[in-house]
Every structure is written in C-alpha cells, then in structure tokens.
Enzyme design. Structure first.
Site, short mmCIF file in Angstrom:
data_model
loop_
_atom_site.label_atom_id
_atom_site.label_comp_id
_atom_site.label_asym_id
_atom_site.label_seq_id
_atom_site.Cartn_x
_atom_site.Cartn_y
_atom_site.Cartn_z
N HIS A 73 0.90 -1.33 0.09
CA HIS A 73 -0.14 -0.01 -0.06
C HIS A 73 0.81 1.10 -0.04
O HIS A 73 2.15 1.36 0.41
CB HIS A 73 -0.78 0.13 1.17
N GLU A 157 -3.13 -6.79 7.51
CA GLU A 157 -1.82 -6.39 8.05
C GLU A 157 -1.57 -7.48 9.30
O GLU A 157 -2.72 -7.80 9.75
CB GLU A 157 -1.79 -4.93 8.68
#
Length: 290
Positions: A73, A157
């Site tokens: 990201h 994550e």
C-alpha cells in the site's frame, strides 16, 4: 495393470492437476503398454511417463496467469505519525496525499507491465489498501472490463493489538528484534508465524482459481509489507532465517513474478533487498530458489 498404471501416472504427473477424463485415458494407454510388452516395454513406459510429466507442467503453466504482481500500500498517516495508532484503529489508517500519488504512479507502472491484458486484483480490507487499489486503477486508466477485484481478509496487516500505546510498541519492537520477527507475538496480537498460516490458506485459494477457464492473465495482490514477505517465504519455501533478512517493500513497491512455461513455476524477477551482510551468491540463491 490399469490400477497400478494409474497410480504410477498420478505420481509421475501430479494427477490432481489433470481432468479426470484425461487421466483415465492416459492411464489406460499406459496399462495397455504394460499388458502388451511386459518387461520389454519398461524403457518405453519410462519415456512415456517422463513425457507425460513434461506435458503436465506445460498444461499447468498454460492455464496459470502470466504474472503475479505484489504491491504494498501507499504511504499512510500511520507511516508518518506512529502515535496515531493510540487513537485510530490500524485498519482505518488512510493514505496521505503522498500515498495517493504513489498509488497512482504504481498504477502507471502496472499499466506499462500488463498493457491491455486482463487483471484479477486481491486486496486487504484495510482502508489504506483499498485506497491504494482505487488509485492504482485511476492512475493506470484501467477500464471496468479489464479487471475484477476481490477483498480477502487473510491479506490484512499483522495484528499488533488494538489501540497501540507508543511507549509499549517501542518496547515490543526492541523485544522483537531480539526474539525474531517470525516467532515474536505482540500482546493481544499476532506473530509472523500466525500471518504465515493465513497466507498459506490464501495461496491455496489462489491456486484453485488457476483451474478456472476464465482465469485472468495477471493476478495483482495489494497488501502489507510483512504479509507480502511471508507470501514470498511460503511460495518460494524460504527459511525463517531468510525471511528475517528480507527488507520491507517501500510504500507502493512492486515485486514481479513471471510464469516459467517449461516448469509451471513462478520466477521472481524483482531483486530482493536484504541485509548487507548476506553474501552476493546467497542473494542470487534466494532470488531463484524454489
């Protein structure tokens, strides 16, 4: 003969990747060869099995995507100010204006790689990953008919706990450096080994998709640094020690894997960043190991 031939054929070619009708037909041929020639046809049978093994690798490669592209990201507000994790949930961290620019730039780079080829996106449900995907599509000028996208929570994550006290996090980071990134478990969170387990599950899903006739030419995975490193570790069978040496991808960093048609395996085309003390010859080994 037929039952034994079928077992040998399954072992030699990886029967689980062949349609049942094709496997039955090939097993029958091998059974006939054994029935007619007995021991005298053993060399020919061996050559047949070898040829079938190569055919299976080719068949598998032809239905697999040309590329798997891994992308981290873009820069998030949490990357800029870690104290925000004390008041904002990790999954709600947004991209910064710089992160938006990074994602749009990544979209243009992806467009240069894939051109007008079809794309299947898989992405983490975290806000920064979703925003990265949106801006990749925008920056790459990808048309609606060119891509499909699927959110997958297994790509999230590593869980570092809920609201994160900065002082405690600094303590945990020091402990992790001594204990090891892969095995260290954050309080109320996950270890790298936990993430490895869900990445393994995701890979099984990914490979099931390869069998469908509508499989896209490119699979792109938009996720997080440690998750992508563990993806590499799982697919290329890296050791824990190798994982510990790998550097995180930069924000919107891209890793390119391309299919080798002769082997049916993916080859990593992007050099990996590793700790400086790793010998050059070992770096090359890691780059192409399987």
């Amino acid at each position: 003969g037929g039952e034994m031939a079928g077992e040998w054929l399954a072992i030699a070619t990886g029967a689980q990747y062949w349609p049942v009708v094709e496997m039955t037909w090939l097993a029958g041929l091998l059974a006939i060869a054994y029935g007619i020639g007995s021991v005298s046809l053993a060399p020919a049978a061996f050559l047949l099995i070898t040829a079938l093994h190569r055919m299976q690798a080719w068949h598998t490669a032809m239905v697999m995507p040309k590329r798997i592209i891994l992308i981290r990201h873009g820069e998030s507000v949490g990357n800029v100010d870690a104290t925000l994790f004390a008041s904002i949930p990790d999954h709600e961290m947004s991209l910064t204006p710089r992160g938006v620019e990074q994602a749009q730039g990544a979209g243009r780079r992806i467009r240069d790689i894939v051109g007008s080829e079809s794309i299947r996106f898989f992405y983490s449900p975290y806000r920064r990953s979703r925003q990265t995907l949106e801006n990749i599509i925008l920056g790459g000028s990808l048309g609606e008919g060119q891509f499909t996208a699927r959110e997958d929570a297994r790509l999230r994550e590593q869980d570092f706990g809920n609201f994160q006290n900065p002082a405690k996090v600094r303590k945990f980071i020091r402990e992790r450096a001594e204990f090891g990134r892969f095995y260290y478990r954050f309080a109320d969170g996950e270890s790298g080994a936990d993430v490895y387990t869900r990445v393994t599950s995701f890979l099984a899903t990914l490979f099931r998709e390869f069998r469908y006739s509508y499989v896209r030419e490119n699979f792109i995975i938009c996720s997080h640094g440690i998750t992508l490193r563990l993806f590499l570790m799982r697919y290329f069978n890296y050791s824990v020690e190798t994982f510990e040496r790998l550097h995180n991808l930069e924000n919107c960093g891209i890793l390119l894997l391309e299919i080798c048609r002769s082997s049916g395996q993916y080859v990593l085309k992007t050099p990996l960043r590793m700790n400086d003390h790793v010998p050059d010859n070992f770096k090359q080994l890691l780059k192409y190991s399987k």
